[in-house]
Design a protein around this motif. Sequence first.
Motif, PDB file in Angstrom:
ATOM      1  N   ASP A   1       1.186  -1.454   0.041  1.00  0.00           N
ATOM      2  CA  ASP A   1       0.493  -0.202  -0.264  1.00  0.00           C
ATOM      3  C   ASP A   1       1.225   1.634  -0.162  1.00  0.00           C
ATOM      4  OD1 ASP A   1      -2.393   1.611   0.172  1.00  0.00           O
ATOM      5  OD2 ASP A   1      -2.849   0.897   1.833  1.00  0.00           O
TER       6      ASP A   1
ATOM      7  N   ASP B   1      -5.955   0.184  -4.723  1.00  0.00           N
ATOM      8  CA  ASP B   1      -5.488  -0.424  -3.091  1.00  0.00           C
ATOM      9  C   ASP B   1      -5.250  -1.421  -3.735  1.00  0.00           C
ATOM     10  OD1 ASP B   1      -6.832  -1.261  -0.992  1.00  0.00           O
ATOM     11  OD2 ASP B   1      -8.046   0.309  -0.834  1.00  0.00           O
TER      12      ASP B   1
ATOM     13  N   ARG C   1      -1.737  -2.564   4.616  1.00  0.00           N
ATOM     14  CA  ARG C   1      -2.419  -1.249   5.011  1.00  0.00           C
ATOM     15  C   ARG C   1      -2.029  -0.020   5.314  1.00  0.00           C
ATOM     16  NH1 ARG C   1      -7.286  -1.111   2.626  1.00  0.00           N
ATOM     17  NH2 ARG C   1      -5.636  -1.842   1.186  1.00  0.00           N
TER      18      ARG C   1
ATOM     19  N   TYR D   1      -7.050   5.470   5.547  1.00  0.00           N
ATOM     20  CA  TYR D   1      -8.369   4.884   5.556  1.00  0.00           C
ATOM     21  C   TYR D   1      -9.392   5.256   7.499  1.00  0.00           C
ATOM     22  CZ  TYR D   1      -6.323   1.935   2.366  1.00  0.00           C
ATOM     23  OH  TYR D   1      -5.267   1.870   1.281  1.00  0.00           O
TER      24      TYR D   1
END
Length: 316
Positions: free
Chosen positions: A67, A88, A108, A113
């Motif tokens: 990511d 993503d 991530r 997010y």
Amino acid sequence: MAGVSVLFTRGDRVGLAEQIAARDDGVLLFSLTPPRSSTIPDEARRIADVTLGRLKNLDIDGLVLYDIDDESDRNPAQRPFPYLPTMDPAVFLDEYLGQWDRPAVVYRCVGKYDEQEMERWLARQDPGNVLSVFVGASSSEKDRALELPTAQKLRAEVNPKLQLGGVAIPERHSRTGAEHQRMIAKQQAGVSFFVTQVVYDVSAAKSMLSDYFYGCAETGIEPVPVIFTLSVCGSMKTVEFLEWLGVDVPRWLHNDLSHADDPLTVSFDQCLATAENLSDFARRLGTPSGFNVESVSNRRREIEASVDLAARLRSA
């Protein structure tokens, strides 16, 4: 490229999540950066097909999907390769890598997010097929929608069986002497394996691993697998990019690469030597370890050399 004995083999295959849970030695991963976010679907499918074709004969335990976030706040120097937002990794996996039949480790960058997005993603994951590595903000000044401790707590509440990894940085240990303490704190927060930044400074990686091992003993916990990342360099531009990312390339090796007729061969052989050195050291300590192979460049020759490196680390 010089020969090397196989560092480890995989007999009866078990799932990556089971290997991590059992603190197995010898995990082998291969890393990808998803296509640019502007990539049209047909081109994304073509990239996925080419990628799967390269990987189909590799005996790896899992695929890592990075990511990517803009890290210019961490390093004000000019970036050797321009930052381009990428797809993503969860979307790339779900929509374009459907034929991949082994586990995936989805990174991530949690600050990108919000809590609801992270909760929804966690709830959808099959912990037998997907693992994750949570990455915090690149600097304290960076704006973020979600803090790393909150993301770790969400994982424990929403999908506690999903194996969670953390990032370990040998260079930070060289500067602060405290990376092992960060690792232990992350482990106590639910992390069950670590993936390092690219390693070219073997001494720094060994010092971090040693301090982590003895720190675990003092804390009364068992060390979890530490997966060292290896990356080949086909040009000095790639070396400059690694250094911009914070990777320490020892001066002697920098000299070797800059004066070599073929720096890719030099870096390939150095990666093999690094793997053997770290694997032997980890076994002597009694700490489970493994390797993650990546190409930080999108040049075809460097990507193919990375595939070759992964193949050389394990027999087919």
